[in-house]
Enzyme design. Sequence first.
Site, PDB file in Angstrom:
ATOM      1  CG  HIS A 235      -0.371   0.183   2.519  1.00  0.00           C
ATOM      2  ND1 HIS A 235      -0.164  -0.846   3.404  1.00  0.00           N
ATOM      3  CD2 HIS A 235       0.088   1.283   3.158  1.00  0.00           C
ATOM      4  CE1 HIS A 235       0.375  -0.395   4.511  1.00  0.00           C
ATOM      5  NE2 HIS A 235       0.544   0.909   4.385  1.00  0.00           N
ATOM      6  CG  ASP A 266      -0.137  -4.178   2.689  1.00  0.00           C
ATOM      7  OD1 ASP A 266       0.364  -3.539   1.746  1.00  0.00           O
ATOM      8  OD2 ASP A 266      -0.607  -3.631   3.704  1.00  0.00           O
ATOM      9  CB  SER A 344       2.991   1.136   6.460  1.00  0.00           C
ATOM     10  OG  SER A 344       1.809   1.334   7.186  1.00  0.00           O
TER      11      SER A 344
END
Length: 658
Positions: A235, A266, A344
Amino acid sequence: MVPRGITQRGGRGAGRGRPSAFLYLCTLLLACGPAHTEGIIHAGAQAGFPSRSFGGSLTNQVGNGNDQLRLKGRNVVQGGHEEAPCGRLSLPLWALRGGAQTEEAETNSMLSSKQGQTDVTLGDVKQPSLAGEQEEMIDVVQQDSGTISPIPSVPSLPQMEDQTGIGSPLLDIAKLKPPVGSPTAALQAGFASVVKVFAWTTEPHFSQPWQMRRQRQGTGSGFIIAGKRILTNAHNVANQNWVLVQRHGIPKKYPARVLAVGHECDLALIGVDDDDFWTGTRALEFGDVPELQQSVVVVGFPTGGDNLCVTAGVVSRVDVHQYAHSGFSLLCVQIDAAVNAGNSGGPALREDSNKVIGVAFQGREDAENVGYIIPSSVVHHFLTDIDKNGAYSGFVTLGITWAPLENRHLRDFCGIDDLDLGEGLARSGVLVCKVDKTRHSENTLERGDTLLAIDGVSIADDGTIQFRVMERLAFAHLISQKYVGETCSVTILRDRKVSTRTVRLAAPRYLVPECVYDEAPRYLIVGGLVFVPLTLNYMLHEFGKRYYEKAPNVLLAAIDERFQTVEGEEVVVLSQILASEISSGYDGIRNIKLESVNGEAVRSMMQLQRVLETATDEFLVFGLSHTQTVVLRRSVALSATPTILAQHSIALPRSELL
């Protein structure tokens, strides 16, 4: 004169810009040991410090690999009642436990264990202290009291020039370094492999698929792995136009390119062509799936600053969880360390080494101190898939929906308690409710089968399997560990007979795709009627996050169908009707399922395009759900389409992918 490396943090009673008397005293005590204690106190009095009694303590605050020995004290004004804090000096605990290493020499302080106690060597004096205590107190009292508690000597530590006039050097704190092989050193070595990812992305507009949304710029984290590659979250780079990366501690940003993306898990791989970027880098290695209560350190570049951020916590849960980016369910590790925007893609490291046990990727809006990391086993699957196939091919599923077999009447209906299931099989399983007909037949799995085991591993009535001691996971975890094209054996109960079948595994083919990234949306416009395929992206863009409350039931029912009935099937939606003369009277028709054109059932966008191109009838009759119908004269609709597109500033009547 203030010793170098010491700054004042005094409160009331401490002169501005002047060292605290207690801080100065204890610094000398740490450097010189008990042999010079009286001389230090005498020298302090001659140095012009006010006549005060000194009190303080050295407190061992035990933390996660960052033990600190904090020097705390107080100033008590003689003849008064006012107390004022006099400052604090923090030293790494290993510096006073004999673990420090310096550029000149290693300390030779010795610790020996005896009957649950630790003898701390103080020259010729040994003082017992309880091992494992949270606090070790060494009090400094007045000289005239006749007793001075001994302070551990620190031989061979880095020293500063004598500035006291008593012949005793001072401790140079700036030169202290953690010992090689300590947890701190191992973690710091891993920090150098963490990078900041800058990505410029442009997301398609699925409600108006002929245009794009505004470009956005975001940041995330990543880390270097073997093969001169950077691992980050998918992402972070989804729908990217331009990517830059920056190493920790280096100001230069380097252009990067995306090598592979796995949206289901992901994860993404990034490469940098500039060889200067890789100079002095070190690839991080992966560890095992962490245990519960195992300490973990999350490293990355979250919002709130530009420098590297380190947060610590423990593993709270290991479970199969839905990944927010894709909606796919895979193994997931819950931790209580903060995982914020920008974290992230950063590594989650073991506290006692720089082994990567996961990749930070999501949190929860409705809970505090809850973060999630992708475990190393999922990362290993992603990397192995790319190495084996030359590209990412995805995670596999069994292609079924199921119901738990916990109700007594349902168990009686299946007959699982009345039959001899054979050796090694537990009397438990799940009921198969729906199957992917593009992958299954009567030779594999059918609706109504009772699934007892996969590859010989029994499935409990709640759909779980044994994972580790006192831990269970959804049986989908067994399937997700395999690769596209591999097979698994399933043991089923059908018509009250036990049999074993072989199923070839593949990536799921859902009727409504759960995620579409890195590709433009498809659309087709004829006579002002806008047709699009139904995707979860469309539902989110058209109805928002609470689409399940706002979307028409016919579209929600399509999501519930789950699987395709034939390969390539999709739901075609009449998204809207662009205002024009020929569409007058069809106001309010939007977000409705297209069933047929001129009596022919429509099962995909490609089929719709073919039907329209080959139609010869005078009228185009569009059969919609809820028995609604839209009719246009074919010749008028085709000739009016360019004019309608120009009125609404739309360049093309269909997307390039059709």
